[in-house]
Write an enzyme that holds these catalytic residues in place. Structure first.
Site, short mmCIF file in Angstrom:
data_model
loop_
_atom_site.label_atom_id
_atom_site.label_comp_id
_atom_site.label_asym_id
_atom_site.label_seq_id
_atom_site.Cartn_x
_atom_site.Cartn_y
_atom_site.Cartn_z
N HIS A 198 9.67 0.13 8.32
CA HIS A 198 8.86 -1.07 8.63
C HIS A 198 9.16 -2.08 7.26
CE1 HIS A 198 7.41 1.05 12.29
NE2 HIS A 198 7.11 1.85 11.29
N ASP A 199 8.41 -1.88 6.32
CA ASP A 199 8.27 -2.51 5.09
C ASP A 199 9.44 -3.27 4.48
OD1 ASP A 199 5.39 -2.20 5.80
OD2 ASP A 199 5.30 -0.85 4.08
N THR A 240 2.83 -6.07 2.88
CA THR A 240 3.17 -5.11 3.58
C THR A 240 2.08 -3.92 3.83
OG1 THR A 240 4.32 -3.72 1.66
CG2 THR A 240 5.85 -5.35 3.00
N PHE A 255 -0.83 -0.78 12.56
CA PHE A 255 -1.62 -0.25 11.50
C PHE A 255 -2.17 -1.28 10.44
CE2 PHE A 255 -2.43 1.43 7.19
CZ PHE A 255 -3.44 2.26 7.44
N ASN A 256 -1.29 -2.10 9.84
CA ASN A 256 -1.74 -2.99 8.79
C ASN A 256 -2.89 -4.07 9.29
OD1 ASN A 256 -0.12 -2.10 7.03
ND2 ASN A 256 1.53 -3.25 7.17
N ASP A 267 6.72 1.38 1.91
CA ASP A 267 6.40 0.34 0.76
C ASP A 267 7.29 0.75 -0.41
OD1 ASP A 267 3.52 -1.14 1.75
OD2 ASP A 267 3.58 1.00 2.54
N ASN A 327 -2.54 3.04 3.46
CA ASN A 327 -1.91 4.32 4.02
C ASN A 327 -2.66 5.45 2.94
OD1 ASN A 327 0.37 3.48 5.70
ND2 ASN A 327 1.38 2.62 3.93
N ASP A 356 0.79 -1.14 0.05
CA ASP A 356 0.11 -0.01 -0.03
C ASP A 356 0.91 1.31 0.08
OD1 ASP A 356 1.04 -0.17 2.55
OD2 ASP A 356 -0.88 0.57 3.61
#
Ligand code: BDR
Ligand code: CA
Length: 324
Positions: A251-252, A124, A165-166, A15, A39, A10
């Site tokens: 993160h991703d 992700t 979040f995800n 990402d 996102n 996303d």
């Protein structure tokens, strides 16, 4: 030998950095990018995936749009973290192509079915596409080589104290995914928060020509400063609220790095269940490491941060050299 992956994402600042890593790593064959609302809305995540793929020299990688909303809930975005466009302050040339016709779910199922045991699925973003693909074709869980997510947490959350979040964005989808009978390799927030683009890391990125100047650094600059909220401001309980200002975590990128450098992460078998109804805990990944459980996940519990950045910066340096 390279590892073939499909990246369901996303974009999203991190990402975008994950796409760049996947496109640039010699050990990864990026067979497709699928997009999901997260996102930002699906139109933007798809446009961003196309733009980033073209920018990093992966214009031939198929991009297929997926779900525009979670399974049961209205879409909830994170524009205050990722900017209105979803790429922070990065402004890339518009892509010269459109997304493929067809739906991400069909792309994932047919690609994995055509090469059983060979494709690693990396997610992700919110897990809406993956859940629906599993509902349509439950054998997907047996046919993938590996399935890894950036999502969840064995500790704290970022949207709320409990939820990342995800998972929070589509907990019902996450529930389907964790219950699909495969082993979810979960790289959660508690670990990815340690993969921070420090000043030293950003300084190295500054040596990477247009890759650094036009994508990595402007994207991260916005990510590092959630207080520079988009018009409309931040909503309470949104990702970023609990992020310390300063060095932004990527993160991703962790999920994609884990495919080619498994030794960078330490995993512990766990039972992960997703809370879908809690008033305070909706989206929590309740993670049980006790030996008595039947595991449905391998949960990352540690990261070699130095090894991580060595791998990421080496890959970006090689990618940048090819873009000059
Ligand atoms: C996750 O949420 C999104 O905002 C990021 O792209 C990442 O996938 C971190 O919680
Ligand atoms: Ca993401």
């Amino acid at each position: 030998m390279s590892t073939t992956i499909i990246l369901d994402c996303d974009p999203g600042i991190d990402d975008a950095l994950a796409i760049a890593f996947a496109a640039g790593h010699p050990g990864i064959d990026l067979a497709g990018i699928t997009t999901v609302a997260g996102n930002v809305g699906l139109d933007k995540t798809t446009a961003n995936a196309l733009a980033v793929a073209s920018f990093v020299g992966a214009a031939n990688v198929p991009v297929t749009a997926g779900c525009a909303a979670p399974l049961l809930r209205p879409a909830r975005h994170a524009r205050h973290v990722h900017g209105e466009s979803g790429l922070g302050a990065a402004v890339l040339p518009p892509p010269r192509r459109a997304a493929r016709d067809g739906h991400a779910i069909d792309f994932i199922i047919s690609a994995v079915a055509a090469a059983p045991g060979q494709i690693t699925l990396v997610a992700t973003g919110p897990l809406t596409n993956i859940a629906l693909a599993l509902r349509r074709e439950p054998r997907l869980a047996r046919w993938v080589r590996d399935f890894v997510i950036m999502g969840g947490s064995a500790g704290r959350g970022n949207v709320s104290h409990a939820a990342e979040f995800n998972i929070w964005a589509d907990p019902e989808a996450a529930c389907v995914v964790f219950g699909a009978g495969w082993t979810v390799r979960m790289i959660g927030l508690d670990v990815t928060l340690r993969a921070r683009a420090t000043a030293a890391v950003r300084s190295r990125m500054g040596e990477f020509g247009v890759l650094g100047a036009d994508l990595l650094l402007p994207a991260l600059a916005r990510y590092a400063d959630p207080s520079s909220a988009a018009p409309g401001g931040r909503s309470p309980g949104s990702p970023g609220d609990r992020e310390p200002a300063g060095d932004p975590p990527v993160h991703d990128v962790c999920a994609v790095v884990s495919v080619v450098s498994p030794g960078i992460f330490t995993y512990t078998p766990a039972s992960v269940q997703v809370e879908t109804t809690g008033r305070l805990t909706s989206g929590m990944t309740v993670t049980d490491f006790s030996p008595a459980i039947i595991p449905n996940a391998a949960v990352a519990t540690d990261i070699d941060v130095t090894g991580f950045w060595d791998e990421v910066l080496r890959t970006y340096a090689a990618l940048a050299a090819g873009l000059r």
